[in-house]
Design a protein around this motif. Structure first.
Motif, short mmCIF file in Angstrom:
data_model
loop_
_atom_site.label_atom_id
_atom_site.label_comp_id
_atom_site.label_asym_id
_atom_site.label_seq_id
_atom_site.Cartn_x
_atom_site.Cartn_y
_atom_site.Cartn_z
N VAL A 43 -62.77 -16.79 -5.26
CA VAL A 43 -63.71 -17.51 -4.48
C VAL A 43 -63.01 -16.83 -3.37
O VAL A 43 -62.69 -15.69 -2.10
CB VAL A 43 -64.40 -18.03 -4.39
N ALA A 44 -60.97 -17.33 -3.78
CA ALA A 44 -60.51 -16.84 -2.54
C ALA A 44 -60.03 -15.76 -2.48
O ALA A 44 -59.57 -15.14 -1.52
CB ALA A 44 -58.80 -18.44 -2.55
N GLY A 101 -62.02 -13.28 -2.92
CA GLY A 101 -63.05 -12.62 -1.80
C GLY A 101 -63.12 -11.77 -3.17
O GLY A 101 -63.86 -10.18 -2.43
N SER A 104 -65.95 -10.70 -5.37
CA SER A 104 -67.28 -11.73 -5.98
C SER A 104 -68.54 -11.23 -6.28
O SER A 104 -68.70 -11.33 -7.35
CB SER A 104 -68.43 -11.18 -3.92
N LEU A 105 -67.33 -9.56 -6.55
CA LEU A 105 -69.25 -9.13 -7.95
C LEU A 105 -68.13 -9.49 -9.22
O LEU A 105 -69.17 -9.55 -10.06
CB LEU A 105 -69.23 -7.95 -7.30
N LEU A 146 -66.57 -11.86 -9.32
CA LEU A 146 -67.14 -13.52 -10.06
C LEU A 146 -68.15 -13.39 -10.75
O LEU A 146 -68.10 -14.36 -11.35
CB LEU A 146 -66.80 -14.33 -9.34
N LYS A 147 -68.84 -12.77 -10.18
CA LYS A 147 -70.57 -12.65 -10.59
C LYS A 147 -70.15 -11.85 -12.27
O LYS A 147 -70.98 -12.89 -12.62
CB LYS A 147 -71.20 -11.55 -9.53
#
Lengths: 600, 377
Positions: free
Chosen positions: A520-521, A523, A525-526, A528-529
């Protein structure tokens, strides 16, 4: 008037506390009182405490009278001739046990030379201030205390020759070192413990130098030639145990090759090593998935009808199978019975362990490290005499840790190996470093232990002299073969559909809450998903009521259990854990309504 | 100076002021421009990007060094300093916005003649809360006549610049149901009930309660310590009562402050608390020798004060204010939040990070933030 407490209970008063205390001590020395009785006079509180209870730490000391040790040469002579024993010395008051309180009222001399008229006791030997394992560190008095502690901790994990009847024993998780050796640099404790009857390591040639950066961060580089000649080989023994358990209703497990009708039958291939009795034969080479002991159990839940219908088909498979990542050779089979008289099978597996990258080794000074590289023998640096080190140890491990004993043992080991004798490294009473150096000089080597080494690859002489000598090295029981693990895909948990956890279950490595935060830090995002996609599912959702709908595979369409099939139903990708949470909400009578919206 | 005008829209005022103050005496226009441009470039590069997760980065930046802090600082026996909570316990106390903190401290700065050390001991002593018990010598009760006699300590009364008459008056004021009579020339007070029939245990009760009657000083100030900081004398007190302290005329009201955030909120308002949080956190971190960028702490402070009230970083504070049910439930006490949400029919619009992690959807930060402007339908 002085109060007297016996085992912390008030028991009376006396007039002359000092005389009282002296009398108790002298009576104990005469053998009229138990040797574990201790007495202390607290002058500031004006109390005398007598302790006789168990659970106090007590230690033996030599009694000193008028500045002279009562353990005279006469006693020592008698001891050497085996005419008297330890308990005779206790009875005669030559040695007595003090507890922590009585110790406060004494003055203990460290060595006999230090004795003055004020001393009341003498240490039996300076080494007694250390514990058993710690006193096995040679030259330990040159070290930082922390390292001594770590050194003794490491020694406890060493592989050695733990018992000589290992062949008939069935211990859990046993390692045996091949060709264990008696250390060249010893302490007095080694002979006291008869260490040479159960040694834990081997004497190896160690060079303190870097080797192409392979021994950074405490790693050690090991000579392949030495491994091929049998250095640090060990055998790993592990038992597989299975017993015929009895269940209520007169049902019992059955050891034997399972019938093909049995629930959970494995493939025939998995049972191939089993003999008629359902037990594997010795010297069978087994790997993961192979059945060691075949067994079937009665069904778990018996309905009344089943009792009359106990065919093989209702039994279930419960064989002992080698788990993921395990290999070995069947060494030994025992057929016996347990305390209830049921059949008990114990099979011992054996696995030969040759040192490999990742195996852990240590010297006796808290200098542990793992093998990072196995050098082919032709590439190992060599001395002018043609000596090649077995182990190359990084010099960066020395300055910050200040393990001076490590360096002294290296010189001591070299002297011992060259002159064919054992070196006394007893803590506080060791051979002098200076003497060892002089002896090394006499043996025709540089007195500081360094030698000119040649690069094993190019044959060039190294521009510096390398510190090289002999040390006692221990192989520790942490071996990669027991720990190595990886997974790309594999088993999942039934409830959450997330990957299983742990090596034995071929599990994944958890990307936990804090690790998630780093994604998250950044950024990412994808990414992580994608990382959390392991339990993704596509669920049909009723757009009318917002409840997860049902997919009818026969009709190839979804319908809502509440609103029927006349409503719009959309497929949504969510994690299975979320779907599970919604189900749990529903079971709590909380209505989790999903309101769908276009993704773009 | 024309140059500075040009950069007025680009750079914040305080940075421009700082540049101005630090400029060399003789600085040519072109060099000044170069300096300002360099400052502008640096300023631009330190601005957070859109979609940057500043909160989480801040949390990590405070949390990681926080693990290195010593759990408890040592007490210095015998040193005449007050024991102040520092380190991790204090940091938790600040960020949780605890109502009652372990050690309340007021730092009192003094006006001109006093801050040079004039009457410092007397001033400090006069602030200290003094209860009736400290003037007592003996209390005796006559069971037969249902009377109580109190013997006072004259020396102590003198030290506190009081008289036995004044003390008797204070007692009369605070205890209405009894009569207090001072004996002549003797520091002895006779206590009698004003009504005739009275139970003995009431006198015993009075004997205990009378000890805690406030006599002089400032309520709540448990301990005072005059100290010299640099060249200036000041008073540090354990316990706070800023409201009363600020009424005193010898006090520098601009600098005197306490470490109790709620007191500051009540007296000075939310902006003062915002600054106080930053000061208190920095005090802890400096003492531990930990270097954390001020902006992380500013963000924490802003978050705690954003609502206009002081909120702690816990489930009673800022987490309670989160709009998302799932986000609140994922923090602490999930059942409470889910039951309440179901009762109210709350809607979670999945706008922040944790809900989307739970649903395995792209989180709306960083690369997950941009979307299409046009709606696809």
């Amino acid at each position: 008037m002085t109060d007297v407490f016996v085992n912390n209970k008030f028991s009376g008063t006396i007039n002359d506390p000092k005389e009282f205390v002296e009398r108790i001590i002298s009576e104990r020395r005469m053998g009229k009182l138990p040797i574990s009785a201790n007495v202390t006079y607290f002058e500031d509180l004006n109390e005398v405490h007598v302790e006789t209870c168990s659970g106090r730490a007590i230690r033996p000391l030599i009694v000193v009278k008028d500045g002279k040790s009562t353990l005279t040469d006469k006693y020592i002579e008698q001891l050497e001739k085996n005419e008297i024993t330890w308990s005779d010395l206790l009875k005669q008051g030559v040695i007595e046990y003090l507890d922590t309180l009585e110790e406060e009222s004494t003055l203990v001399a460290f060595r006999e030379e230090d004795l003055t008229a004020e001393h009341t006791h003498l240490e039996i030997a300076p080494i007694t201030i250390f514990g058993l394992a710690t006193s096995l560190v040679p030259f330990g008095n040159f070290n930082h205390g922390v390292r001594l502690n770590q050194g003794s901790k490491n020694q406890k994990q060493a592989i050695g020759f733990y018992v000589s009847n290992f062949f008939t024993r069935l211990d859990m998780d046993v390692n045996l070192l091949h060709y264990p050796q008696r250390p060249i640099a010893e302490t007095i404790m080694h002979s006291t413990l008869e260490f040479n009857k159960h040694p834990t390591g081997q004497n190896v040639v160690v060079a303190i130098m870097s080797y192409q950066g392979y021994n950074m961060e405490d790693a050690i580089v090991i000579n392949k030639g030495s491994i091929d000649r049998g250095l640090a080989r060990s055998t790993y023994y592990r038992p597989v145990i299975s017993e015929e358990l009895r269940y209520s209703g007169g049902l019992i497990d059955e050891i034997g090759i399972p019938d093909k009708e049995v629930k959970g039958y494995r493939s025939e291939h998995d049972y191939r090593y089993l003999e008629e009795d359902g037990i594997i034969f010795p010297e069978a080479k087994v790997t993961e998935g192979d059945v060691i002991i075949g067994k079937t159990s009665p069904p778990r839940f018996l309905s009344s009808m089943d009792e009359y219908n106990l065919t093989t088909s209702s039994r279930r498979e419960s064989s002992m199978v080698l788990k993921h990542g395990e290999i070995g050779v069947v060494d030994f089979v025992v057929v016996t019975e347990n305390s209830e008289g049921n059949k008990l099978i114990q099979v011992r597996l054996r696995d030969n362990r040759i040192p490999e990258i990742g195996d852990k080794f240590t010297s006796r000074h808290g200098q542990k490290g793992v093998i990072s590289y196995v050098v082919p023998e032709q590439d190992v640096p060599f001395t002018a005499d043609g000596i090649k080190p077995d182990i190359i140890f990084s010099p960066h491990g020395i300055p910050s840790r200040m393990t001076v004993s490590h360096l002294i043992e290296l010189i001591g080991g070299k002297v011992g190996a060259l002159s064919g004798r054992y070196i006394d490294g007893t803590i506080f009473d060791s051979e002098k470093e200076e003497d060892l150096r002089q002896e090394l000089l006499k043996l025709g080597f540089r007195e500081n232990g360094t030698e000119v080494l040649y690069n094993g690859i190019t044959g060039e002489q190294y521009p510096v002299q390398i510190f090289i000598g002999d040390m006692y090295y221990l192989k520790l029981k942490h071996m990669v073969a027991n720990k190595i693990h990886s997974r790309a895909r594999g088993p999942i948990q039934l409830l959450t559909r997330q990957p299983t956890e742990g090596r034995a279950k071929e599990g994944g490595l958890r990307l936990g809450e804090m690790e998630k935060d780093t994604f998250v830090a950044h950024g990412a995002s994808l990414l992580l998903k994608e990382r959390f996609d392991s339990d993704k599912t596509i669920v049909p959702v009723c757009e009318n009521c917002g409840i997860i709908a049902v997919y009818d595979g026969r009709k190839e369409r979804s319908f809502c259990p509440i609103c029927g099939d006349e409503v719009e139903i959309s497929n949504v990708e969510v994690s299975y854990a979320f779907k599970l949470m919604l189900d749990e909400f529903k079971s709590l009578l909380v209505y989790p309504k999903l309101v769908l919206e276009g993704k773009y | 100076m024309k140059l500075f005008k040009e950069f007025e829209d680009k750079l914040p005022e305080n940075i421009l002021e700082e540049v101005k103050a630090n400029l060399p005496d003789k600085c040519s226009e072109s060099r000044t421009r170069k300096i300002l441009e360099a400052v502008y470039k640096e300023y631009k590069s330190s601005v957070a990007d859109p979609g940057e997760n500043v909160g989480l980065v801040g949390a990590e930046s405070i949390g990681e060094p926080g693990t290195q802090m010593t759990l408890n600082t040592f007490h210095f026996a015998g040193v005449s300093e007050m024991n102040v909570t520092t380190g991790l316990p204090r940091l938790i106390e600040i960020l949780d916005a605890r109502k009652t903190i372990k050690t309340e401290i007021t730092e009192i700065f003094l006006k001109k003649p006093y801050n040079e050390g004039k009457d410092i001991k007397e001033i400090a002593e006069s602030l200290k809360e003094t209860l009736f018990r400290s003037f007592l010598k003996e209390i005796s009760i006559n069971i037969a006549s249902l009377q109580m006699t109190i013997e006072l300590d004259e020396q102590k009364i003198k030290n506190a610049k009081l008289t036995p008459i004044k003390i008797t008056k204070i007692l009369e004021k605070s205890v209405k149901s009894f009569k207090f009579q001072l004996e002549k020339d003797k520091p002895i007070i006779n206590v009698k009930s004003s009504s005739k029939d009275i139970a003995l245990n009431e006198i015993y009760k009075l004997k205990e309660s009378i000890k805690d009657i406030f006599v002089t000083g400032i309520k709540g100030i448990k301990q005072v310590l005059p100290v010299k900081r640099g060249s200036e004398f000041m008073i540090v007190t354990a316990g706070t009562n800023l409201k009363e302290i600020l009424k005193l005329d010898f006090i520098d009201t601009c600098r005197t402050t306490s470490n109790n955030l709620y007191e500051i909120e009540k007296l000075f308002g939310i902006e003062a608390v915002r600054q106080a949080i930053m000061n208190e956190v920095m005090k802890v971190l400096d003492a531990q020798g930990i270097d954390i960028d001020m902006r992380h702490i500013m963000l924490v402070s802003d978050t705690m004060c954003m609502s206009g009230r002081l909120l702690g970083i816990n489930r009673y504070g800022i987490v309670k204010e989160k709009p998302s049910v799932l986000a609140r439930a994922s923090f602490e006490t999930p059942i409470k939040h889910i039951i309440n949400a179901s009762l109210r029919g709350e809607v979670d619009s999945l706008n922040s990070v944790i809900e989307n992690v739970m649903l395995n959807q792209p989180i709306p930060v960083g690369t997950g933030l941009p979307g299409l402007v046009t709606k696809v339908k």
